[in-house]
Scaffold this motif. Structure first.
Motif, PDB file in Angstrom:
ATOM      1  N   PHE A   9       0.683  -1.142   0.101  1.00 27.61           N
ATOM      2  CA  PHE A   9      -0.071   0.018   0.113  1.00 27.61           C
ATOM      3  C   PHE A   9       0.990   1.355  -0.062  1.00 27.61           C
ATOM      4  CE2 PHE A   9      -1.948   3.274   2.752  1.00 27.61           C
ATOM      5  CZ  PHE A   9      -2.697   3.793   2.115  1.00 27.61           C
ATOM      6  N   ARG A  10       2.009   1.426   0.859  1.00 28.35           N
ATOM      7  CA  ARG A  10       2.730   2.378   0.973  1.00 28.35           C
ATOM      8  C   ARG A  10       3.567   2.706  -0.214  1.00 28.35           C
ATOM      9  NH1 ARG A  10       3.891   0.350   6.161  1.00 28.35           N
ATOM     10  NH2 ARG A  10       5.604  -0.618   5.368  1.00 28.35           N
ATOM     11  N   VAL A  11       4.112   1.731  -0.988  1.00 28.03           N
ATOM     12  CA  VAL A  11       4.591   1.790  -2.345  1.00 28.03           C
ATOM     13  C   VAL A  11       3.896   2.350  -3.468  1.00 28.03           C
ATOM     14  CG1 VAL A  11       5.740   0.319  -4.065  1.00 28.03           C
ATOM     15  CG2 VAL A  11       6.413  -0.240  -1.638  1.00 28.03           C
ATOM     16  N   ALA A  12       2.585   1.849  -3.585  1.00 24.28           N
ATOM     17  CA  ALA A  12       1.467   2.387  -4.207  1.00 24.28           C
ATOM     18  C   ALA A  12       1.271   3.804  -4.229  1.00 24.28           C
ATOM     19  CB  ALA A  12       0.242   1.565  -4.340  1.00 24.28           C
ATOM     20  N   VAL A  13       1.158   4.264  -2.919  1.00 23.49           N
ATOM     21  CA  VAL A  13       0.831   5.834  -2.608  1.00 23.49           C
ATOM     22  C   VAL A  13       2.057   6.648  -2.869  1.00 23.49           C
ATOM     23  CG1 VAL A  13       0.407   7.097  -0.614  1.00 23.49           C
ATOM     24  CG2 VAL A  13      -1.043   5.117  -0.802  1.00 23.49           C
ATOM     25  N   ARG A  14       3.220   6.038  -2.692  1.00 20.43           N
ATOM     26  CA  ARG A  14       4.438   6.757  -2.993  1.00 20.43           C
ATOM     27  C   ARG A  14       4.799   6.653  -4.591  1.00 20.43           C
ATOM     28  NH1 ARG A  14       7.145   3.648   1.169  1.00 20.43           N
ATOM     29  NH2 ARG A  14       7.373   4.967   3.089  1.00 20.43           N
ATOM     30  N   ASN A  15       4.131   5.811  -5.195  1.00 16.84           N
ATOM     31  CA  ASN A  15       4.528   5.960  -6.606  1.00 16.84           C
ATOM     32  C   ASN A  15       3.286   6.854  -7.096  1.00 16.84           C
ATOM     33  OD1 ASN A  15       6.338   4.201  -7.083  1.00 16.84           O
ATOM     34  ND2 ASN A  15       4.932   2.355  -7.015  1.00 16.84           N
ATOM     35  N   TYR A  16       2.158   6.973  -6.619  1.00 18.41           N
ATOM     36  CA  TYR A  16       1.061   7.925  -6.918  1.00 18.41           C
ATOM     37  C   TYR A  16       1.646   9.254  -6.784  1.00 18.41           C
ATOM     38  CZ  TYR A  16      -3.008  10.818  -6.370  1.00 18.41           C
ATOM     39  OH  TYR A  16      -4.046  11.817  -6.495  1.00 18.41           O
ATOM     40  N   GLY A  17       2.278   9.694  -5.578  1.00 14.83           N
ATOM     41  CA  GLY A  17       3.012  11.004  -5.294  1.00 14.83           C
ATOM     42  C   GLY A  17       3.977  11.049  -6.148  1.00 14.83           C
ATOM     43  N   LYS A  32      -2.244  -2.563  12.154  1.00 12.21           N
ATOM     44  CA  LYS A  32      -3.554  -2.674  11.934  1.00 12.21           C
ATOM     45  C   LYS A  32      -4.003  -1.703  10.834  1.00 12.21           C
ATOM     46  CE  LYS A  32      -4.616  -4.780  16.342  1.00 12.21           C
ATOM     47  NZ  LYS A  32      -4.869  -4.675  17.702  1.00 12.21           N
ATOM     48  N   ARG A  33      -3.536  -0.538  10.907  1.00  5.43           N
ATOM     49  CA  ARG A  33      -4.057   0.632  10.205  1.00  5.43           C
ATOM     50  C   ARG A  33      -2.885   1.561   9.772  1.00  5.43           C
ATOM     51  NH1 ARG A  33      -6.567   5.143  14.173  1.00  5.43           N
ATOM     52  NH2 ARG A  33      -4.896   5.097  15.755  1.00  5.43           N
ATOM     53  N   CYS A  34      -3.200   2.275   8.411  1.00  8.53           N
ATOM     54  CA  CYS A  34      -2.325   3.305   8.047  1.00  8.53           C
ATOM     55  C   CYS A  34      -2.852   4.357   7.160  1.00  8.53           C
ATOM     56  CB  CYS A  34      -1.544   2.556   6.899  1.00  8.53           C
ATOM     57  SG  CYS A  34       0.066   3.511   6.177  1.00  8.53           S
ATOM     58  N   LYS A  35      -2.670   5.645   7.377  1.00 10.76           N
ATOM     59  CA  LYS A  35      -3.210   6.762   6.717  1.00 10.76           C
ATOM     60  C   LYS A  35      -1.960   7.599   5.964  1.00 10.76           C
ATOM     61  CE  LYS A  35      -5.316  11.049   7.580  1.00 10.76           C
ATOM     62  NZ  LYS A  35      -5.894  12.236   8.528  1.00 10.76           N
ATOM     63  N   ALA A  36      -2.425   7.347   4.614  1.00 13.13           N
ATOM     64  CA  ALA A  36      -1.382   8.349   4.030  1.00 13.13           C
ATOM     65  C   ALA A  36      -2.166   9.819   3.639  1.00 13.13           C
ATOM     66  CB  ALA A  36      -1.428   7.662   2.376  1.00 13.13           C
ATOM     67  N   PHE A  37      -1.172  10.626   3.685  1.00 11.79           N
ATOM     68  CA  PHE A  37      -1.894  12.218   3.666  1.00 11.79           C
ATOM     69  C   PHE A  37      -0.688  12.952   2.746  1.00 11.79           C
ATOM     70  CE2 PHE A  37       0.040  11.695   7.580  1.00 11.79           C
ATOM     71  CZ  PHE A  37       1.058  12.966   7.915  1.00 11.79           C
ATOM     72  N   CYS A  38      -1.036  14.046   2.501  1.00  4.29           N
ATOM     73  CA  CYS A  38      -0.085  15.068   1.604  1.00  4.29           C
ATOM     74  C   CYS A  38       0.545  15.744   2.715  1.00  4.29           C
ATOM     75  CB  CYS A  38      -0.875  15.837   0.683  1.00  4.29           C
ATOM     76  SG  CYS A  38       0.249  17.056  -0.208  1.00  4.29           S
ATOM     77  N   LYS A  39       1.975  15.964   2.346  1.00  6.06           N
ATOM     78  CA  LYS A  39       2.761  16.510   3.248  1.00  6.06           C
ATOM     79  C   LYS A  39       2.276  17.872   3.820  1.00  6.06           C
ATOM     80  CE  LYS A  39       7.929  17.885   3.918  1.00  6.06           C
ATOM     81  NZ  LYS A  39       9.000  18.155   3.173  1.00  6.06           N
TER      82      LYS A  39
END
Length: 263
Positions: A9-17, A32-39
């Motif tokens: 999931f983190r790799v996909a979000v980083r590639n999107y960024g 258990k959980r992870c939130k991705a957000f814009c810096k």
């Protein structure tokens, strides 16, 4: 969307960024959980949690894909690991790819600025991925010895260690030894060269001349440095393997000296 792990999931979000030139951060980020957000703190966010039914799957539960921030010309997500893995096939096609050209390719494709040192480190990682890590390979030397002895019965492969630290490795394969004794002249050339690897050292080798006046490899040894003790140890093993009890009809040369093969 579903993922097999939070890492995916983190790799996909980083590639999107990277594609949209936005730096992504992750918090909270646990098992258990992870939130991705814009810096920059703008509306974009994604919440990913473990699925209740299948605990081995991660699913995005909610999010906002809206961006109101300006594009970044520098992204820490374009890291050495990302460059090495994303451009691995290009490295595979041309392992001598110049650092300046790699830098230009990343800048053109991703529209971000990166340092020359970052590119150099990425190339080093890609080289290890393609050619193998030297440290891991050194740990398998004893397995390599057993494999050589299994595939070449009668060979001589020896190590010399001091206080458990590897120093010297001697290799004399039985097919090469038997071929030299059976069909080559009694001429042995000795030479050495530096090894341009992480652990440095030198490679000492002996070669003969076959019936076509071509170089015929006999034995070689990898040493920490070229000195009298290492050469003495090497030549003692060589004379034992070639059964040289009387050297009156043998000719030895060193440092690529010219040899007349007409005699």
């Amino acid at each position: 969307m579903k993922f097999t792990s939070f890492k995916q999931f983190r790799v996909a979000v980083r590639n999107y960024g990277i594609k949209n030139r936005c730096v992504m951060k992750f918090r909270p980020n646990n098992s258990k959980r992870c939130k991705a957000f814009c810096k920059k703190g703008y509306p974009f966010y994604l919440w990913a949690l473990l699925m209740a039914i299948d605990r081995n799957k991660i699913q995005i539960k909610s999010g906002c894909l809206k961006h109101e921030c300006t594009k970044d010309h520098k992204s820490r997500n374009v890291s050495v690991q990302w460059i090495a893995h994303n451009y691995l096939e290009q490295f595979r096609a041309d392992l001598s790819w110049k650092v300046a050209r790699i830098n230009q390719a990343v800048r053109s494709n991703q529209s971000v600025g990166i340092r020359r040192l970052t590119v150099w480190r990425a190339k080093a990682i890609a080289t290890r991925l393609l050619e193998g890590d030297e440290e891991d390979q050194m740990k398998m030397l004893y397995d390599y010895r057993l494999e050589l002895l299994r595939t070449h019965p009668g060979s001589t492969i020896m190590f010399r260690c001091i206080i458990g630290m590897f120093q010297v490795m001697y290799v004399c394969l039985s097919p090469l030894r038997d071929g030299f004794l059976g069909s080559c002249r009694c001429i042995i050339s000795l030479d050495g060269c530096f090894l341009k690897i992480f652990y440095r050292g030198q490679l000492l080798a002996t070669v003969g001349i076959d019936a076509n006046d071509c170089i015929y490899p006999i034995t070689w040894v990898m040493v920490d440095k070229e000195n009298y003790a290492n050469w003495k140890w090497f030549l003692e093993l060589l004379t034992a393997d070639l059964e040289i009890n009387n050297s009156h009809h043998w000719a030895f040369t060193s440092n690529r000296q010219k040899v007349s093969t007409s005699t």
